[in-house]
Design a protein around this motif. Structure first.
Motif, PDB file in Angstrom:
ATOM      1  N   GLU A 248      32.691 -33.957  35.462  1.00 46.35           N
ATOM      2  CA  GLU A 248      32.145 -34.385  34.178  1.00 46.35           C
ATOM      3  C   GLU A 248      32.256 -35.889  34.052  1.00 46.35           C
ATOM      4  O   GLU A 248      33.294 -36.489  34.382  1.00 46.35           O
ATOM      5  N   GLY A 249      31.179 -36.529  33.565  1.00 47.20           N
ATOM      6  CA  GLY A 249      31.164 -37.971  33.370  1.00 47.20           C
ATOM      7  C   GLY A 249      31.611 -38.369  31.981  1.00 47.20           C
ATOM      8  O   GLY A 249      31.759 -37.540  31.074  1.00 47.20           O
ATOM      9  N   ALA A 250      31.826 -39.679  31.799  1.00 43.00           N
ATOM     10  CA  ALA A 250      32.295 -40.174  30.509  1.00 43.00           C
ATOM     11  C   ALA A 250      31.261 -40.001  29.417  1.00 43.00           C
ATOM     12  O   ALA A 250      31.595 -39.908  28.234  1.00 43.00           O
ATOM     13  N   ASP A 251      29.974 -39.955  29.795  1.00 42.79           N
ATOM     14  CA  ASP A 251      28.909 -39.816  28.791  1.00 42.79           C
ATOM     15  C   ASP A 251      28.629 -38.362  28.435  1.00 42.79           C
ATOM     16  O   ASP A 251      27.695 -38.070  27.678  1.00 42.79           O
ATOM     17  N   GLY A 252      29.427 -37.436  28.965  1.00 39.67           N
ATOM     18  CA  GLY A 252      29.234 -36.022  28.657  1.00 39.67           C
ATOM     19  C   GLY A 252      28.442 -35.263  29.690  1.00 39.67           C
ATOM     20  O   GLY A 252      28.379 -34.026  29.639  1.00 39.67           O
ATOM     21  N   SER A 253      27.821 -35.951  30.636  1.00 41.51           N
ATOM     22  CA  SER A 253      27.073 -35.265  31.691  1.00 41.51           C
ATOM     23  C   SER A 253      28.041 -34.568  32.628  1.00 41.51           C
ATOM     24  O   SER A 253      29.151 -35.057  32.891  1.00 41.51           O
ATOM     25  N   LYS A 254      27.641 -33.411  33.128  1.00 40.65           N
ATOM     26  CA  LYS A 254      28.528 -32.653  34.000  1.00 40.65           C
ATOM     27  C   LYS A 254      27.732 -31.841  35.005  1.00 40.65           C
ATOM     28  O   LYS A 254      26.561 -31.514  34.786  1.00 40.65           O
ATOM     29  N   VAL A 255      28.409 -31.525  36.110  1.00 34.88           N
ATOM     30  CA  VAL A 255      27.839 -30.696  37.164  1.00 34.88           C
ATOM     31  C   VAL A 255      28.820 -29.579  37.449  1.00 34.88           C
ATOM     32  O   VAL A 255      30.014 -29.822  37.633  1.00 34.88           O
ATOM     33  N   VAL A 256      28.318 -28.333  37.470  1.00 36.94           N
ATOM     34  CA  VAL A 256      29.156 -27.178  37.745  1.00 36.94           C
ATOM     35  C   VAL A 256      28.544 -26.409  38.911  1.00 36.94           C
ATOM     36  O   VAL A 256      27.354 -26.062  38.879  1.00 36.94           O
ATOM     37  N   ILE A 257      29.324 -26.165  39.951  1.00 41.06           N
ATOM     38  CA  ILE A 257      28.894 -25.406  41.120  1.00 41.06           C
ATOM     39  C   ILE A 257      29.673 -24.092  41.144  1.00 41.06           C
ATOM     40  O   ILE A 257      30.910 -24.103  41.122  1.00 41.06           O
ATOM     41  N   ASN A 258      28.948 -22.988  41.197  1.00 45.28           N
ATOM     42  CA  ASN A 258      29.558 -21.657  41.144  1.00 45.28           C
ATOM     43  C   ASN A 258      30.396 -21.526  39.873  1.00 45.28           C
ATOM     44  O   ASN A 258      30.009 -22.013  38.819  1.00 45.28           O
ATOM     45  N   THR A 259      31.579 -20.909  39.971  1.00 44.21           N
ATOM     46  CA  THR A 259      32.414 -20.687  38.788  1.00 44.21           C
ATOM     47  C   THR A 259      33.817 -21.200  39.058  1.00 44.21           C
ATOM     48  O   THR A 259      34.632 -20.511  39.690  1.00 44.21           O
ATOM     49  N   PRO A 260      34.139 -22.414  38.591  1.00 46.27           N
ATOM     50  CA  PRO A 260      35.464 -22.987  38.888  1.00 46.27           C
ATOM     51  C   PRO A 260      36.600 -22.394  38.066  1.00 46.27           C
ATOM     52  O   PRO A 260      37.754 -22.732  38.290  1.00 46.27           O
ATOM     53  N   THR A 261      36.286 -21.532  37.101  1.00 48.93           N
ATOM     54  CA  THR A 261      37.331 -20.948  36.250  1.00 48.93           C
ATOM     55  C   THR A 261      37.780 -19.573  36.741  1.00 48.93           C
ATOM     56  O   THR A 261      38.507 -18.874  36.027  1.00 48.93           O
ATOM     57  N   VAL A 262      37.353 -19.175  37.937  1.00 50.24           N
ATOM     58  CA  VAL A 262      37.775 -17.902  38.532  1.00 50.24           C
ATOM     59  C   VAL A 262      38.219 -18.162  39.961  1.00 50.24           C
ATOM     60  O   VAL A 262      37.538 -18.865  40.714  1.00 50.24           O
ATOM     61  N   GLY A 263      39.375 -17.626  40.328  1.00 52.33           N
ATOM     62  CA  GLY A 263      39.877 -17.791  41.683  1.00 52.33           C
ATOM     63  C   GLY A 263      40.517 -16.507  42.192  1.00 52.33           C
ATOM     64  O   GLY A 263      40.699 -15.539  41.448  1.00 52.33           O
ATOM     65  N   ARG A 264      40.850 -16.497  43.473  1.00 51.09           N
ATOM     66  CA  ARG A 264      41.490 -15.340  44.094  1.00 51.09           C
ATOM     67  C   ARG A 264      42.741 -15.781  44.840  1.00 51.09           C
ATOM     68  O   ARG A 264      42.846 -16.936  45.288  1.00 51.09           O
ATOM     69  N   ILE A 265      43.658 -14.839  44.977  1.00 52.26           N
ATOM     70  CA  ILE A 265      44.864 -15.058  45.776  1.00 52.26           C
ATOM     71  C   ILE A 265      44.923 -13.930  46.803  1.00 52.26           C
ATOM     72  O   ILE A 265      45.278 -12.796  46.462  1.00 52.26           O
ATOM     73  N   PRO A 266      44.530 -14.185  48.041  1.00 52.82           N
ATOM     74  CA  PRO A 266      44.621 -13.137  49.070  1.00 52.82           C
ATOM     75  C   PRO A 266      46.074 -12.707  49.268  1.00 52.82           C
ATOM     76  O   PRO A 266      46.968 -13.547  49.403  1.00 52.82           O
ATOM     77  N   ASN A 267      46.292 -11.394  49.264  1.00 55.22           N
ATOM     78  CA  ASN A 267      47.648 -10.847  49.399  1.00 55.22           C
ATOM     79  C   ASN A 267      48.593 -11.469  48.374  1.00 55.22           C
ATOM     80  O   ASN A 267      49.772 -11.721  48.653  1.00 55.22           O
ATOM     81  N   GLY A 268      48.058 -11.699  47.184  1.00 58.29           N
ATOM     82  CA  GLY A 268      48.820 -12.437  46.176  1.00 58.29           C
ATOM     83  C   GLY A 268      49.735 -11.593  45.324  1.00 58.29           C
ATOM     84  O   GLY A 268      50.447 -12.135  44.482  1.00 58.29           O
ATOM     85  N   ALA A 269      49.720 -10.287  45.470  1.00 53.31           N
ATOM     86  CA  ALA A 269      50.584  -9.431  44.659  1.00 53.31           C
ATOM     87  C   ALA A 269      51.354  -8.483  45.568  1.00 53.31           C
ATOM     88  O   ALA A 269      50.810  -7.938  46.531  1.00 53.31           O
ATOM     89  N   SER A 270      52.597  -8.282  45.239  1.00 52.14           N
ATOM     90  CA  SER A 270      53.457  -7.365  45.982  1.00 52.14           C
ATOM     91  C   SER A 270      53.602  -6.070  45.191  1.00 52.14           C
ATOM     92  O   SER A 270      53.934  -6.091  43.996  1.00 52.14           O
TER      93      SER A 270
END
Length: 366
Positions: free
Chosen positions: A150-172
């Motif tokens: 995101e730029g200072a003037d409010g312009s922004k670029v979003v690729i795919n979905t940065p608010t979702v992630g995965r943890i492989p083998n992340g839970a026991s």
């Protein structure tokens, strides 16, 4: 039990006699009671580079609770800055027969105003089942495929979905889900697609290997099979049954029309009765050519813009084609391609054929 052990050895001979277009039972049905279970939890992702949560009530409460668990008391009049922290929902699927100590993958999703989870680490999170009991513990660094800037003037670029992630083998896994697999004298196969014919054929194949009355079709979905009670024998027995091959029944004749996307799928069993079809498109074009109207000299009038609309109607040439009795899917596709209709026009033709009773099959419009 001797009967089961002896007949299991004959399975490879039976396989060789089945047609190549047959499908394995394990591809047609699932064993009743053998399924995954959904887990969910609520946690915090820390270490974000300023892309975390803004100061809101529930995020601040969660942050304070976490610190309290470590013996750190935050004064009530102190408002913590949590831009490097994000509250998240954590969910996972617990496979059947998972044992304590095994690991599973987890998915982490932001539930507040966090802009990105890239670079964050999930703190220890309890994953609970529908019964409210903890079945796994999740923790680890996130793998995020999305990117946001995101730029200072409010312009922004979003690729795919940065608010979702995965943890492989992340839970026991911490607790095993009770299973009814070893209970009773029978096991039940549930077909992925209900069909009386397929259920009957599966019953015949199993009885042909193990013996008469070993399997019985309960309905169009379930086939019940007698099985040994000893767990090791039951596993070997099921391994043999699920690799038996069955000729699945042909699907019912259907034409699926998705009116939103224009997708049309015609099943191979669809047949047509004699029908003559003509379809023409009506094109209406409206163009605006505004004109300037000047008043006469010394009339004290004002210049005005006068609308001028022209309407043009064109009727496309229509060609009629005939469909004969029992035409196959290939014949229908060839005839439609010769006429050259668009997906929307083809939908109208199929609906008209259905209303005229010329389609031997079900028209399903989504």
């Amino acid at each position: 039990m001797k009967k089961f052990s002896t007949l299991l050895l004959a399975a490879s001979v039976i396989f060789l006699t089945l047609p190549t277009e047959a499908a394995r039972i394990k591809d047609l049905a699932k064993v009743q009671g053998v399924r995954s279970n959904q887990l969910i939890g609520y946690g915090l992702v820390v270490g974000l580079p300023g892309t975390g949560e803004k100061n809101n009530a529930f995020s601040e409460q969660t942050f304070r609770t976490m610190l309290n668990n470590f013996g750190i008391k935050v004064p009530d009049n102190l408002k913590p800055k949590i831009k490097d922290v994000a509250p998240v929902a954590v969910h996972a699927d617990l496979p059947a027969f998972s044992k304590p100590g095994q690991t599973i993958d987890v998915t982490v999703s932001a539930i507040g105003e966090a802009k990105s989870l890239r670079g964050g680490t999930l703190l220890q999170t309890f994953l609970k089942g529908v019964d409210g009991r903890v079945y796994a513990l999740a923790q680890g660094s996130l793998v995020v495929g999305g990117l946001g800037a995101e730029g200072a003037d409010g312009s922004k670029v979003v690729i795919n979905t940065p608010t979702v992630g995965r943890i492989p083998n992340g839970a026991s896994v911490e607790r095993e889900v009770p299973s009814s697999f070893n209970n009773g004298d029978t096991i039940t196969f549930n077909l992925n697609r209900s069909d009386f014919t397929t259920a009957k054929r599966m019953t015949d194949v199993i009885n042909g290997l193990v013996g008469a009355d070993t399997a019985q079709a309960l309905d169009a979905t379930s086939v019940q099979v007698y099985a040994p009670r000893d767990p090791s024998q039951r596993v070997s027995y099921l391994a043999t049954l699920e690799n038996l091959e069955v000729d699945p029944a042909d699907e019912s004749a259907k034409v699926i029309v998705n009116s939103r996307t224009g997708t049309i799928v015609i099943g191979s069993q669809v047949k047509l009765k004699p029908a003559a079809i003509t379809h023409g498109g009506l094109t209406v074009t409206i163009s605006e050519n505004p004109q300037v109207s000047q008043p006469n000299a010394f009339s004290n009038g004002e210049t005005a813009v006068v609308p001028n609309s022209s309407i043009n109607v064109q009727q496309a040439d229509s060609r009629m084609f005939k469909l004969d009795t029992g035409n196959s899917l290939d014949d229908l596709v060839q005839a439609v391609n010769q006429v050259g209709v668009a997906p929307g026009d083809l939908m109208a033709i199929l609906e008209a054929l259905q209303q005229a009773g010329a389609i031997q099959g079900e028209l399903v419009i989504l």
